[in-house]
Motif scaffolding. Sequence first.
Motif, PDB file in Angstrom:
ATOM      1  N   PHE A 198       0.966  -1.241  -0.075  1.00 19.68           N
ATOM      2  CA  PHE A 198      -0.082   0.009   0.039  1.00 19.68           C
ATOM      3  C   PHE A 198       0.985   1.127  -0.189  1.00 19.68           C
ATOM      4  N   VAL A 199       0.801   2.085  -0.943  1.00 18.87           N
ATOM      5  CA  VAL A 199       1.455   3.297  -1.109  1.00 18.87           C
ATOM      6  C   VAL A 199       0.641   4.539  -1.854  1.00 18.87           C
ATOM      7  N   GLY A 200       0.771   5.680  -1.246  1.00 20.07           N
ATOM      8  CA  GLY A 200      -0.170   6.866  -1.899  1.00 20.07           C
ATOM      9  C   GLY A 200       0.769   8.266  -2.062  1.00 20.07           C
ATOM     10  N   THR A 201       0.373   9.035  -2.608  1.00 24.80           N
ATOM     11  CA  THR A 201       0.949  10.371  -2.803  1.00 24.80           C
ATOM     12  C   THR A 201      -0.078  11.641  -2.859  1.00 24.80           C
ATOM     13  N   GLN A 202      -0.097  12.421  -2.027  1.00 24.69           N
ATOM     14  CA  GLN A 202      -1.036  13.630  -2.090  1.00 24.69           C
ATOM     15  C   GLN A 202      -0.909  14.291  -3.359  1.00 24.69           C
ATOM     16  N   PHE A 203       0.276  14.244  -4.014  1.00 24.94           N
ATOM     17  CA  PHE A 203       0.309  14.988  -5.410  1.00 24.94           C
ATOM     18  C   PHE A 203      -0.219  14.061  -6.603  1.00 24.94           C
ATOM     19  N   HIS A 204      -0.120  14.527  -7.769  1.00 26.98           N
ATOM     20  CA  HIS A 204      -0.641  13.620  -8.883  1.00 26.98           C
ATOM     21  C   HIS A 204       0.360  13.058  -9.908  1.00 26.98           C
ATOM     22  N   PRO A 205       0.915  11.910  -9.477  1.00 28.49           N
ATOM     23  CA  PRO A 205       2.076  11.095 -10.335  1.00 28.49           C
ATOM     24  C   PRO A 205       1.568  10.807 -11.615  1.00 28.49           C
ATOM     25  N   GLU A 206       0.406  10.855 -12.126  1.00 29.00           N
ATOM     26  CA  GLU A 206      -0.229  10.410 -13.421  1.00 29.00           C
ATOM     27  C   GLU A 206      -0.044  11.463 -14.356  1.00 29.00           C
ATOM     28  N   ALA A 207       0.168  12.845 -14.041  1.00 31.65           N
ATOM     29  CA  ALA A 207      -0.266  13.831 -14.733  1.00 31.65           C
ATOM     30  C   ALA A 207       0.863  13.724 -15.938  1.00 31.65           C
ATOM     31  N   GLU A 208       0.572  13.799 -17.271  1.00 33.35           N
ATOM     32  CA  GLU A 208       1.173  13.437 -18.343  1.00 33.35           C
ATOM     33  C   GLU A 208       1.455  14.881 -18.826  1.00 33.35           C
ATOM     34  N   PRO A 209       2.837  15.192 -19.077  1.00 36.89           N
ATOM     35  CA  PRO A 209       3.393  16.763 -19.697  1.00 36.89           C
ATOM     36  C   PRO A 209       2.570  16.969 -20.937  1.00 36.89           C
ATOM     37  N   VAL A 210       2.593  16.261 -21.975  1.00 39.94           N
ATOM     38  CA  VAL A 210       2.350  16.703 -23.251  1.00 39.94           C
ATOM     39  C   VAL A 210       0.730  17.058 -23.318  1.00 39.94           C
ATOM     40  N   SER A 211      -0.128  16.351 -22.961  1.00 40.37           N
ATOM     41  CA  SER A 211      -1.474  16.658 -22.911  1.00 40.37           C
ATOM     42  C   SER A 211      -2.078  17.841 -22.040  1.00 40.37           C
ATOM     43  N   MET A 212      -1.129  17.590 -20.917  1.00 33.99           N
ATOM     44  CA  MET A 212      -1.394  18.945 -19.819  1.00 33.99           C
ATOM     45  C   MET A 212      -0.911  20.004 -20.371  1.00 33.99           C
ATOM     46  N   GLU A 213       0.101  20.278 -21.143  1.00 38.76           N
ATOM     47  CA  GLU A 213       0.564  21.562 -21.873  1.00 38.76           C
ATOM     48  C   GLU A 213      -0.254  21.818 -22.846  1.00 38.76           C
ATOM     49  N   ALA A 214      -0.960  21.024 -23.646  1.00 42.72           N
ATOM     50  CA  ALA A 214      -1.863  21.464 -24.607  1.00 42.72           C
ATOM     51  C   ALA A 214      -3.313  22.024 -23.907  1.00 42.72           C
ATOM     52  N   PHE A 215      -3.621  20.932 -22.855  1.00 40.82           N
ATOM     53  CA  PHE A 215      -4.685  21.682 -22.006  1.00 40.82           C
ATOM     54  C   PHE A 215      -4.723  23.058 -21.634  1.00 40.82           C
ATOM     55  N   PHE A 216      -3.561  23.443 -21.120  1.00 37.05           N
ATOM     56  CA  PHE A 216      -3.676  24.798 -20.555  1.00 37.05           C
ATOM     57  C   PHE A 216      -2.936  25.768 -21.252  1.00 37.05           C
ATOM     58  N   LYS A 217      -2.632  25.465 -22.419  1.00 35.09           N
ATOM     59  CA  LYS A 217      -2.433  26.398 -23.604  1.00 35.09           C
ATOM     60  C   LYS A 217      -3.813  26.829 -24.417  1.00 35.09           C
ATOM     61  N   LEU A 218      -4.790  26.146 -23.862  1.00 35.92           N
ATOM     62  CA  LEU A 218      -6.165  26.271 -24.532  1.00 35.92           C
ATOM     63  C   LEU A 218      -6.674  27.722 -23.739  1.00 35.92           C
ATOM     64  N   GLU A 219      -7.044  28.663 -24.698  1.00 34.84           N
ATOM     65  CA  GLU A 219      -7.358  29.902 -23.754  1.00 34.84           C
ATOM     66  C   GLU A 219      -8.376  30.109 -22.917  1.00 34.84           C
ATOM     67  N   ALA A 220      -9.054  29.450 -23.072  1.00 29.10           N
ATOM     68  CA  ALA A 220     -10.359  29.329 -21.681  1.00 29.10           C
ATOM     69  C   ALA A 220      -9.545  28.714 -20.366  1.00 29.10           C
ATOM     70  N   ASN A 221      -8.706  27.698 -20.684  1.00 25.63           N
ATOM     71  CA  ASN A 221      -8.106  27.079 -19.571  1.00 25.63           C
ATOM     72  C   ASN A 221      -6.966  28.138 -19.011  1.00 25.63           C
ATOM     73  N   LYS A 222      -6.231  28.632 -19.921  1.00 28.27           N
ATOM     74  CA  LYS A 222      -5.156  29.614 -19.361  1.00 28.27           C
ATOM     75  C   LYS A 222      -5.680  30.770 -18.583  1.00 28.27           C
TER      76      LYS A 222
END
Length: 272
Positions: A198-222
């Motif tokens: 059993f192990v866990g993290t308070q942060f998000h180790p699953e966050a994937e850089p390429v899609s995250m960058e694309a998501f936050f480049k969208l004007e609405a999300n920015k």
Amino acid sequence: MINNKVTLAILDMNNGVPNQGLRCIEEIVGTFHLDVAYRIFDVRAKGEIPDTSYDIYITSGGPGSPLEQEAWRKPYLQLMQQLWDYNKLATEQKKHVFFICYSFQVICDYFQLGEIKKRKSTSFGILRVHKTKKGHNDLILQDLNDPFYAVDSRDWQLVQPRLTVFKKHGAKILSLEKIRTHVELERAIMAVRFSEEFVGTQFHPEAEPVSMEAFFKLEANKKIVIESFGEAKYNQMMDRVDDPDKLTMTYKTILPKFIQNAIKQIRQPILS
């Protein structure tokens, strides 16, 4: 195991709220398609709870208070207790569980490892995480830099660890949030190994850089990020998102190593 494939349950704790995390978990699990057969359970929105037959469980992040007393909570925690008890008695093919953010807070509250408190303000961005001495040698963190970087997105936190309870369970604190010399606030606990399985993290180790960058480049999300946290925070996040020594390394290390190790342990015959 089914047809020599390890079985894996993804527990969706997002309560029906659209998110990137679940897709990222699926993508990581999908890279093990030759070894793993998986199924998703919508725990909070639909009350779907897997049984104890799965080999691996990944239980996701999600919105809202980790202290809420909703209908899903009791059966969810009953499952976790059953898996914990099973591992105490099992001599082989133990159950492996990974908890992310919201789920991490829920299980830490259940085990009474410390205080689950609401933050004074939301922690958001790609932030530094510092290993403890025990974290340096832990399987899921040992290949990362110190500090390493991870996506942090939370209104709640685990603080004031009850060290006697940690000792009773054999749990270990693996990492702490960034050092803040300008404020006198206790640093939140960012990762815990509850047991070998059993192990866990308070942060998000699953966050994937390429899609995250694309998501936050969208004007609405920015616009949402800048209005909520300021332009400096947005620019810092976008600067870190494609750095190979930051988010990419975390994404390629923590959950993949957890799954790799679980598969190895499940398939490894016990030597007598």
